[in-house]
Design a protein around this motif. Structure first.
Motif, PDB file in Angstrom:
ATOM      1  N   TYR A 154      -1.145   2.791 -11.124  1.00  0.00           N
ATOM      2  CA  TYR A 154      -0.993   2.475  -9.602  1.00  0.00           C
ATOM      3  C   TYR A 154      -0.873   0.944  -9.332  1.00  0.00           C
ATOM      4  O   TYR A 154      -1.676   0.451  -9.687  1.00  0.00           O
ATOM      5  CB  TYR A 154      -1.875   3.240  -8.739  1.00  0.00           C
ATOM      6  N   PRO A 155      -0.131   0.427  -8.650  1.00  0.00           N
ATOM      7  CA  PRO A 155       1.233   1.062  -7.964  1.00  0.00           C
ATOM      8  C   PRO A 155       2.543   0.935  -8.506  1.00  0.00           C
ATOM      9  O   PRO A 155       3.325   1.623  -8.129  1.00  0.00           O
ATOM     10  CB  PRO A 155       1.279   0.338  -6.487  1.00  0.00           C
ATOM     11  N   GLU A 158       0.684   3.410   2.531  1.00  0.00           N
ATOM     12  CA  GLU A 158       0.190   1.988   2.284  1.00  0.00           C
ATOM     13  C   GLU A 158       0.532   1.308   3.818  1.00  0.00           C
ATOM     14  O   GLU A 158       1.660   0.635   3.729  1.00  0.00           O
ATOM     15  CB  GLU A 158       1.194   1.450   1.320  1.00  0.00           C
ATOM     16  N   GLN A 186       4.114   8.448  -2.937  1.00  0.00           N
ATOM     17  CA  GLN A 186       4.342   9.184  -1.869  1.00  0.00           C
ATOM     18  C   GLN A 186       5.259  10.221  -1.942  1.00  0.00           C
ATOM     19  O   GLN A 186       5.221  11.308  -1.255  1.00  0.00           O
ATOM     20  CB  GLN A 186       5.115   7.892  -0.808  1.00  0.00           C
ATOM     21  N   GLU A 209       3.578   8.292   4.036  1.00  0.00           N
ATOM     22  CA  GLU A 209       3.337   6.977   3.753  1.00  0.00           C
ATOM     23  C   GLU A 209       2.048   6.638   4.100  1.00  0.00           C
ATOM     24  O   GLU A 209       1.235   7.070   4.976  1.00  0.00           O
ATOM     25  CB  GLU A 209       4.305   5.980   4.562  1.00  0.00           C
TER      26      GLU A 209
END
Lengths: 183, 394
Positions: A37-38, A126, A46, A124
């Motif tokens: 990740y990411p 982040e 997501q 979402e």
């Protein structure tokens, strides 16, 4: 230590090291478990989350009726709405719709009473940023007229899909697994 | 290398100065090239160790810094060089500063006798193996000096333990070497390799059961000499910070770590030269350059495979306590190595030129063991459980 113990020690050492190295060699040729990740995941994280995951809040202003149910429901008072009934046209005008995401605890109490599913959680998550002020999301740029749901089916092509999604969100949120439970 | 230097000077290189000074310059140049090569190998070994370790532990290891993380060691090296150079106030400053260089000299001196190919050796001393064993003893002096000069009780204890370990394990290592010398009659590294052949059944490893056992004794003893797991209590990262090297920071500690990783390669190189046939390749071409290149590649591949085995062992076995360590050496390795030497002596008396059936038989035994090992690996792979965690994005 007798000869028997001595020889047994040597045999056990060699045997266990042999077996142990076979086990580690079998791990060496397997795919590692690490998720990078990411940026090196196979799909975006997501996109792998469920539809009713309680991430950051979002407001579809096209279907907001200005009922202020979410503002009343929020236990931390992080939603601030300025809505007035226009004297002449008898319509609700939304002047301000601010959500302070720094305060939000993602409980979902605001999305439940919404009649159209306008305020909803997104997958979402982040939202980290360098300044606290940027976490206050302002959804009204210029004063807009609130949405008035029609008596029959919604025929407007722009608003139709948004309303359909909002209602589907409410169905899933209010009664997970049973779409007929909410009447 | 000596002939190469003479050849260069005869051709008129550096013609304007006295022959001895020209010779010194050529030798210094070779030493510089070798030092660069060694540092490169040590650095890449540190990165490779982390990747191998990680894959054995089902994770990935450093893979971001360059392609597959290949310049991670360079980043670590630069970071270490940029760190503050701390000499503790109460430490014995001259000894403190000298210690890493002594360890470095001891380690670097051993490379003068490492045979990379036929003629690709810096100095083919006729006492090659003895020279390597002797010169790596300087590392002990370096470690003891580091432990004492740090003015730190635990560093001192770590240094003493390390010195005791290295000195004790010299004995089975030297006896195992003797087992091989019985077969060759010479201590020179090139001589030992030339006494072997390129085919596996012509290696000393499969010559007779006594050299077979001697190989494992030698490998274990060299691992212990290099302070590698399972014998790395003196510098166990999770237990003693860094043992004798606790007070070292920046470039000085980098030198100690480079010595450790470079020593891994010396372990591999010594074991290959003595037991695995060194650089021997079948004479497949007349082109001298191509043959030399093939020899270098074969030697490097064999010694690096042993380096990989050492890393694999490090990821597999737990550490032994320091008293268990000494007991393994004195109660098991030393008696077994002496009995082994006796057996090898009797074998050489009985078969002065070796006995082909035994060589083939031992080679077959080795192949059977490897096949059995692969069977066990396949067994464990079949038994591998599916992922227990819900992992939708991987």
């Amino acid at each position: 230590m007798g000869l028997g113990t001595y020889v047994r020690n040597i045999r056990e050492t060699l045997g266990t090291i042999f077996e142990g190295m076979a086990i580690t060699a079998s791990h060496f040729v397997r795919k590692p478990f690490t998720i990078q990740y990411p940026d090196r995941t196979e799909i975006r994280v997501q996109d792998s989350l469920p539809f009713r995951y309680r991430g950051l809040l979002d407001v579809d202003l096209e279907i907001c009726t200005g009922c202020l149910a979410c503002e009343r429901a929020c236990p931390i008072d992080c939603i601030v709405i300025d809505a007035e009934k226009d004297k002449q046209t008898k319509e609700m005008i939304l002047k301000r719709f601010d959500i302070d995401l720094a305060k939000c605890m993602y409980c979902g109490l605001c999305s439940e009473p919404c009649p159209t599913g306008s305020i909803h959680h997104t997958p979402e998550f982040e939202g980290a940023d360098y300044s606290l002020e940027s976490l206050v999301r302002r959804y009204v740029k210029a004063p807009v007229v609130a949405y008035k749901p029609p008596k029959g089916p919604e025929n407007d092509a722009d608003v139709g899909p948004i309303l359909a999604r909002g209602l589907r969100y409410l169905d899933e949120f209010a009664s997970p697994g049973d779409p007929k439970a909410r009447e | 290398m000596q002939q190469f230097a003479d050849y260069l000077l005869d051709e008129g290189l550096l013609a304007g100065m006295p022959k001895s000074l020209g010779y010194v310059l050529v030798v210094a140049f070779f030493a510089f090239v070798l030092l660069n090569f060694i540092m490169l190998v040590a650095g890449v070994t540190s990165w490779l160790e982390r990747r191998v370790w990680a894959r054995i532990q089902s994770r990935i290891g450093p893979n971001r810094v360059g392609p597959q993380g290949a310049i991670q060691w360079l980043a670590d090296g630069i970071k270490n060089i940029m760190k503050e150079d701390i000499v503790p106030t109460a430490a014995d400053a001259p000894l403190f500063k000298l210690a890493p260089y002594l360890a470095m000299i001891g380690f670097f001196g051993a490379w003068a006798c490492v045979p990379f190919g036929d003629g690709l050796i810096v100095a083919d001393l006729n006492v090659g193996v003895l020279y390597i064993t002797a010169v790596t003893g300087l590392v002990v002096v370096g470690i003891l000096m580091a432990g004492w000069a740090s003015n730190n009780k635990w560093a001192l204890l770590g240094g003493i333990r390390s010195a005791a370990q290295i000195v004790s394990y010299e004995i089975p290592a030297a006896i195992a070497v003797n087992t091989v010398i019985l077969l060759t009659g010479t201590l020179s590294m090139q001589g030992i390799i030339r006494a072997q052949g390129w085919a596996p059944w012509n290696w000393f490893l499969f010559d007779n059961p006594f050299t077979f056992v001697a190989f494992f004794l030698f490998f274990v003893a060299l691992l212990a000499e290099g302070n590698r797991t399972p014998f790395d209590l003196p510098e166990a990262e999770s237990e003693l910070v860094a043992g004798a090297f606790t007070e070292y920071s920046g470039l000085r500690s980098l030198l100690f770590f480079l010595v450790e990783w470079g020593n891994l390669y010396i372990v591999g190189a010594l074991c290959t030269s003595l037991f695995l046939g060194g650089w021997q390749v079948p004479a497949f071409t007349d082109n001298g350059f191509l043959l030399g290149l093939a020899q270098f590649v074969v030697f490097f591949a064999k010694s690096y495979f042993l380096v990989f085995v050492a890393m694999w062992i490090r990821a597999t076995l737990p550490r032994v306590r320091v008293d268990q360590l000494m007991s393994v050496c004195w109660k098991y390795l030393v008696p077994i190595s002496f009995v082994n030497l006796l057996g090898a002596m009797l074998w050489v008396v009985a078969f002065p030129n070796g006995w082909l059936p035994m060589r083939l038989g031992m080679f077959l035994f080795g192949v059977m063991t490897t096949l059995y090992f692969l069977m066990r690996v396949a067994f464990h792979l079949r038994r591998a459980r599916p992922l227990m965690t819900w992992n939708p994005i991987a």
